[in-house]
Design a protein around this motif. Structure first.
Motif, PDB file in Angstrom:
ATOM      1  N   ARG A 191       2.434 -11.438  34.390  1.00  0.00           N
ATOM      2  CA  ARG A 191       1.676 -12.623  34.234  1.00  0.00           C
ATOM      3  C   ARG A 191       0.939 -13.221  35.455  1.00  0.00           C
ATOM      4  N   PHE A 192       0.141 -14.178  35.118  1.00  0.00           N
ATOM      5  CA  PHE A 192      -0.680 -14.662  36.140  1.00  0.00           C
ATOM      6  C   PHE A 192      -1.239 -16.076  35.964  1.00  0.00           C
ATOM      7  N   THR A 193      -1.796 -16.601  36.891  1.00  0.00           N
ATOM      8  CA  THR A 193      -2.079 -18.149  36.696  1.00  0.00           C
ATOM      9  C   THR A 193      -3.532 -18.140  36.826  1.00  0.00           C
ATOM     10  N   LEU A 194      -4.262 -19.224  36.057  1.00  0.00           N
ATOM     11  CA  LEU A 194      -5.670 -19.227  36.019  1.00  0.00           C
ATOM     12  C   LEU A 194      -5.660 -20.828  36.488  1.00  0.00           C
ATOM     13  N   ALA A 195      -6.690 -21.081  36.894  1.00  0.00           N
ATOM     14  CA  ALA A 195      -7.169 -22.756  37.183  1.00  0.00           C
ATOM     15  C   ALA A 195      -8.016 -22.869  36.233  1.00  0.00           C
TER      16      ALA A 195
ATOM     17  N   SER B  93      -1.886  -9.191  16.377  1.00  0.00           N
ATOM     18  CA  SER B  93      -0.905  -8.612  17.300  1.00  0.00           C
ATOM     19  C   SER B  93      -0.931  -9.355  18.326  1.00  0.00           C
ATOM     20  N   ARG B  94       0.144  -9.491  19.009  1.00  0.00           N
ATOM     21  CA  ARG B  94       0.626 -10.144  20.427  1.00  0.00           C
ATOM     22  C   ARG B  94       0.987  -8.973  21.287  1.00  0.00           C
ATOM     23  N   HIS B  95       0.606  -9.013  22.500  1.00  0.00           N
ATOM     24  CA  HIS B  95       0.950  -8.005  23.536  1.00  0.00           C
ATOM     25  C   HIS B  95       1.322  -8.829  24.727  1.00  0.00           C
ATOM     26  N   GLU B  96       2.767  -9.059  25.094  1.00  0.00           N
ATOM     27  CA  GLU B  96       3.098  -9.611  26.442  1.00  0.00           C
ATOM     28  C   GLU B  96       2.871  -8.807  27.580  1.00  0.00           C
ATOM     29  N   PHE B  97       2.374  -9.419  28.705  1.00  0.00           N
ATOM     30  CA  PHE B  97       2.387  -8.948  30.000  1.00  0.00           C
ATOM     31  C   PHE B  97       3.787  -8.450  30.330  1.00  0.00           C
ATOM     32  N   SER B  98       3.760  -7.265  31.104  1.00  0.00           N
ATOM     33  CA  SER B  98       5.091  -6.756  31.569  1.00  0.00           C
ATOM     34  C   SER B  98       5.150  -6.156  32.861  1.00  0.00           C
ATOM     35  N   GLY B  99       4.109  -5.384  33.272  1.00  0.00           N
ATOM     36  CA  GLY B  99       3.783  -4.707  34.329  1.00  0.00           C
ATOM     37  C   GLY B  99       3.155  -5.394  35.723  1.00  0.00           C
TER      38      GLY B  99
END
Length: 125
Positions: free
Chosen positions: A18-22, A115-121
């Motif tokens: 997961r990451f942040t965007l502005a 579909s949904r794909h959650e970040f995990s790596g």
């Protein structure tokens, strides 16, 4: 290409954290308005998927990414200008957390969630 798209998104999501965007501002879309986004990670994710799918993409989808969230679309010029002016006064820089990818299919008007794909790596290099 739906199976390939889903598989590519699943692989990328497993390799991405997961990451942040502005949210950095507001811009005109001509007949609408969008929030402007800034994120090197988002550009990297987009670039990776775009390179996998290049042979399928339309000329519009092959253009460089200009990250945004559409707030308003397909309205008259006066309505768009009024919305733009209002949002320029009200929107302040902020951040949002990106948690994964969603695949949708366009049905000629409405969209269908696939579909949904959650970040995990870890974030790709």
């Amino acid at each position: 290409h739906l199976d390939s798209v889903g598989a590519d998104c699943a692989v990328l999501a497993s390799e991405t954290s997961r990451f942040t965007l502005a949210v950095t501002g507001v811009r005109s879309l001509g007949s609408g308005v969008a929030l402007v986004l800034d994120s090197p990670e988002l550009v990297s994710v987009h670039s990776g998927l775009r390179s996998r799918w290049l042979r399928w993409l339309t000329p519009q989808d092959r253009q460089p990414l200009m990250p945004h969230v559409t707030v308003q679309n397909k309205v008259g010029a006066a309505t768009a200008a009024a919305t733009l002016a209002t949002l320029r006064q009200e929107i302040t820089p902020s951040t949002a957390r990106v948690t994964g990818l969603a695949v949708w299919r366009y049905l000629g008007g409405p969209w269908e969630p696939i579909s949904r794909h959650e970040f995990s790596g870890t974030v790709p290099a």
